[in-house]
Design a protein around this motif. Sequence first.
Motif, PDB file in Angstrom:
ATOM      1  N   SER A   1       0.823  -1.206   0.000  1.00  0.00           N
ATOM      2  CA  SER A   1       0.000   0.000   0.000  1.00  0.00           C
ATOM      3  C   SER A   1       0.858   1.256   0.000  1.00  0.00           C
ATOM      4  O   SER A   1       0.562   2.218  -0.704  1.00  0.00           O
TER       5      SER A   1
ATOM      6  N   THR B   1      -7.599   3.793  -2.904  1.00  0.00           N
ATOM      7  CA  THR B   1      -6.669   2.672  -2.790  1.00  0.00           C
ATOM      8  C   THR B   1      -7.413   1.374  -2.508  1.00  0.00           C
ATOM      9  O   THR B   1      -7.102   0.329  -3.066  1.00  0.00           O
ATOM     10  N   VAL B   2      -8.416   1.468  -1.637  1.00  0.00           N
ATOM     11  CA  VAL B   2      -9.174   0.273  -1.270  1.00  0.00           C
ATOM     12  C   VAL B   2      -9.823  -0.347  -2.513  1.00  0.00           C
ATOM     13  O   VAL B   2      -9.725  -1.549  -2.753  1.00  0.00           O
TER      14      VAL B   2
ATOM     15  N   GLU C   1      -6.964  -1.472  -5.195  1.00  0.00           N
ATOM     16  CA  GLU C   1      -6.251  -2.690  -4.795  1.00  0.00           C
ATOM     17  C   GLU C   1      -7.091  -3.921  -5.094  1.00  0.00           C
ATOM     18  O   GLU C   1      -6.567  -4.974  -5.448  1.00  0.00           O
ATOM     19  N   ASN C   2      -8.410  -3.791  -4.956  1.00  0.00           N
ATOM     20  CA  ASN C   2      -9.260  -4.947  -5.251  1.00  0.00           C
ATOM     21  C   ASN C   2      -9.345  -5.227  -6.740  1.00  0.00           C
ATOM     22  O   ASN C   2      -9.286  -6.371  -7.156  1.00  0.00           O
TER      23      ASN C   2
ATOM     24  N   GLY D   1      -5.832  -2.264   1.582  1.00  0.00           N
ATOM     25  CA  GLY D   1      -7.172  -2.056   1.043  1.00  0.00           C
ATOM     26  C   GLY D   1      -7.872  -3.359   0.721  1.00  0.00           C
ATOM     27  O   GLY D   1      -9.034  -3.567   1.088  1.00  0.00           O
ATOM     28  N   SER D   2      -7.155  -4.248   0.032  1.00  0.00           N
ATOM     29  CA  SER D   2      -7.806  -5.513  -0.320  1.00  0.00           C
ATOM     30  C   SER D   2      -7.975  -6.378   0.928  1.00  0.00           C
ATOM     31  O   SER D   2      -8.930  -7.142   1.039  1.00  0.00           O
TER      32      SER D   2
ATOM     33  N   LEU E   1      -8.705  -5.184   3.827  1.00  0.00           N
ATOM     34  CA  LEU E   1      -9.864  -4.607   4.499  1.00  0.00           C
ATOM     35  C   LEU E   1     -11.167  -5.113   3.882  1.00  0.00           C
ATOM     36  O   LEU E   1     -12.074  -5.562   4.578  1.00  0.00           O
ATOM     37  N   VAL E   2     -11.253  -5.061   2.554  1.00  0.00           N
ATOM     38  CA  VAL E   2     -12.493  -5.471   1.884  1.00  0.00           C
ATOM     39  C   VAL E   2     -12.792  -6.947   2.151  1.00  0.00           C
ATOM     40  O   VAL E   2     -13.914  -7.326   2.482  1.00  0.00           O
TER      41      VAL E   2
END
Lengths: 302, 534
Positions: A86, A239-240, A243-244, A252-253, A255-256
Amino acid sequence: MPVLFGITLVSFLLLRLVPGDPAQQILGNRYTPEAAAGIRRSLGLDQPLLSQYWLFLKGAASGSFGESYQYHRPVGELLLDRTGASLLLVGLTAAFCAALSIPLGIWAAVRRGGVVDQATRIFFTLGFALPAFLVGILLILVFGLKLGWAPIGGYGTGFLSHLGHLVLPALTLAIPLSTVLVRSLRASTITILESDFVTIARLKGISEGQILLRHVLRNAIGPVAVVFGINLAFLVGGTVVVENVFSVPGLGSLLVGAVSTRDYPVVQAVALVLAVFVVVVNLFTDVVHGLLDPRLTVGVQR
Amino acid sequence: MKSSTSSSMRRTRRVRSTATLGGLLTLAVTLSACGGGAEQTSDDAPAASSAVDTLKLANAVAVDTLDPIQASANESIWMDQNLYARLVQTDPSGKEIVPDLADKWDISEDKLTYTFHLRDGVKFADGTPVTAQDAKWSIERARDGEDSAWGFLITPVTDITATDDRTLTITLSKPHAPLLADLAMYAYAVLPQKAVEADKDFFNKTPYGAGPFKVTSLSPQSSVVLTRNDNYWGPKPKLKTVEISIVTDDNTRLLQLQGGEVDVIENPAGNVLKQIEANPRLRVDLFDSTRVDFVSLPLKTKPLDNVKVRQAIKAALDLGRMNTLAYQGNAKVATTFFPYQMLFWDQSAVEPKQDLAGAKQLLAEAGYPDGFTIPLIAVSADAAGQAQAVVIKDDLAKIGITVDIQSFELSTAYDKQRPGTNGMGMRYWTNDIIDPDEVATFGADGDGGANAFNSYWKDEAVSALVNEARSETDETKRAALYAQIQTAIADQVPFVPLAYAPFRYASGTWVKGFKVSPLGNYNDSLLTLTVEEH
């Protein structure tokens, strides 16, 4: 500090207000009320909310975030694994922003209404209007698939390979952000170009290039840095998503994935880390702004 | 993968906008596929046929843990099958038990004692020998471990003894027909006892067992690299390395395959299969699975407690049309609640036919001649489930039942479904073992812990049949018992089985011999598949 405390409280409560049961996620098909009760007991989810929160705070204060429900590993380890990607992504995005917006912003200001001014306006307005993941997919289609210039998603192994894999995601983030930066740099450059001290410098016979470098850029960058800082929350959010789309193994990924599997400890820890990051960068922005803008000195009112 | 934490008030709008964007993306992907994207080899070059020794596979879901007793995501389970050998294993057809670490076993007359004989000279990936003690420890760990979700499978086991280094004896309190199938399951993998006990992080680093591959690098949720285990007792894989990456975004996975960055992708979106087929360098792979989609009709929601209402709902559905819309015709209509790729599936069961007149008749008899209104809880990110829900709504409208489809993100949807009081629910089931004991217990035994797939239906006679079938070792008698159980569910309709959906993969034509067994694992195909230069 109060900001961070608020973030932990909000993320903690939000998570638990949202329906969804970590035990269901862990058991999947094999869900039985009995097995689920056992899992909730072992995760401490049968405790009152307040004591759960208190435990989390105590852990966080000592730098321990507990164990991920999904990965059965200390959350701290997962964070360490993911922070690098990140940070690299944000760093590369900032570099792209600078490379795109500084020359374009100044050019647009100097040649107002010219071709470059109009073209950047149209291009960046489009870039700003489209959602990040769509920009990402379009970039993949053009640069990844048709031209084969950049890898499509993933992270590679080794530093150079990481950088290569992050080119498209960083561009995806940099394009809408540059929109804002180009416009604000153009505006502040115009203001400065029309100011008295530039007129005086011109009368002194200093060349246009010198003026731009010495006076204009230095004075114009300050406001731009502030705009960048203000937009940082947007960047973290972007970013979240990015990144996914690009499968970058960053926070970010993480977190999701953790939100959808209701991996409470991971979500809380990532939220806290992102909050710390935003706070630190804002602080840094203020400092840089102060250094760059000679009119701002400590203790003197503007 | 989307996560939603927004309120249900904004739900409909969000779903619609996602759908539009999804459509745009599909269009983009379609355009690129029609353009024959990724043509990096020139047309006149001869087809290359030199082999590469690495397979790159992109999964949609993260590997959560490589500890076999804790695995819950299918992707983790399939990984376990590549790493850890068991005493016995399921053959590629998914219907038979064949030797693995044990090359033979004896079963006593009274079916209470099983003696397993380990192969001569089997080793773990690190070169240490596999002993009967390792097997004993591993099976006990799976049965009694606090973290194990699978102990309940082998409750009749009373004693496990390693009589010598190569002999393991398992004693039962009563005959237990599924025992071999249970021991073939990933959770009952034979692990190196000393290595696991010595390092509490064993499964987080580079775990290994006695399977055909070992882990050489592991970053959860991002990638896992497997390397050939040269100490494997069986046929040596042609592949040296298998790189599994986790790419949650459907479109990105497909684009990576088109770009030749990966060789095989899991779960391409159903609506792009035709475009994939149209690309000469790509192939859609559909494999028979044990997935059964169903809609639950929980008895705690009135008037679903009335069996005639449930029968009316079933009679009103056109499952063939549902299949076409949800799976583009790639699934089969479900005839019973058993997966059709499983032992004791009732072959004589027929496809339910839509009978609107009969359905109206049943509703009238139940006292609802004008129908009623009922919610249906569906998972928003599940395209097939959404399509099925729409067909259910449309078909039930024809007999006067108004269906209110409520879509939620997965976790939330299951939360809403669990109490059984919030209306009908879209669900699906997949098997972990080839024996039907598991699906029968969860689906048909109201006392089995899962409330008959959350329908809160209970029938003592059927529960007794499930228990009897578990202890019956005569295959003919067992088949008859399971046929009765399947018929009971079909008659009493605590849920309506809708479709047998296939496992979906897409791969490059340069991959030869990628196959997936009905249980979802592809470890057998990794032993033989080849990857050509591309």
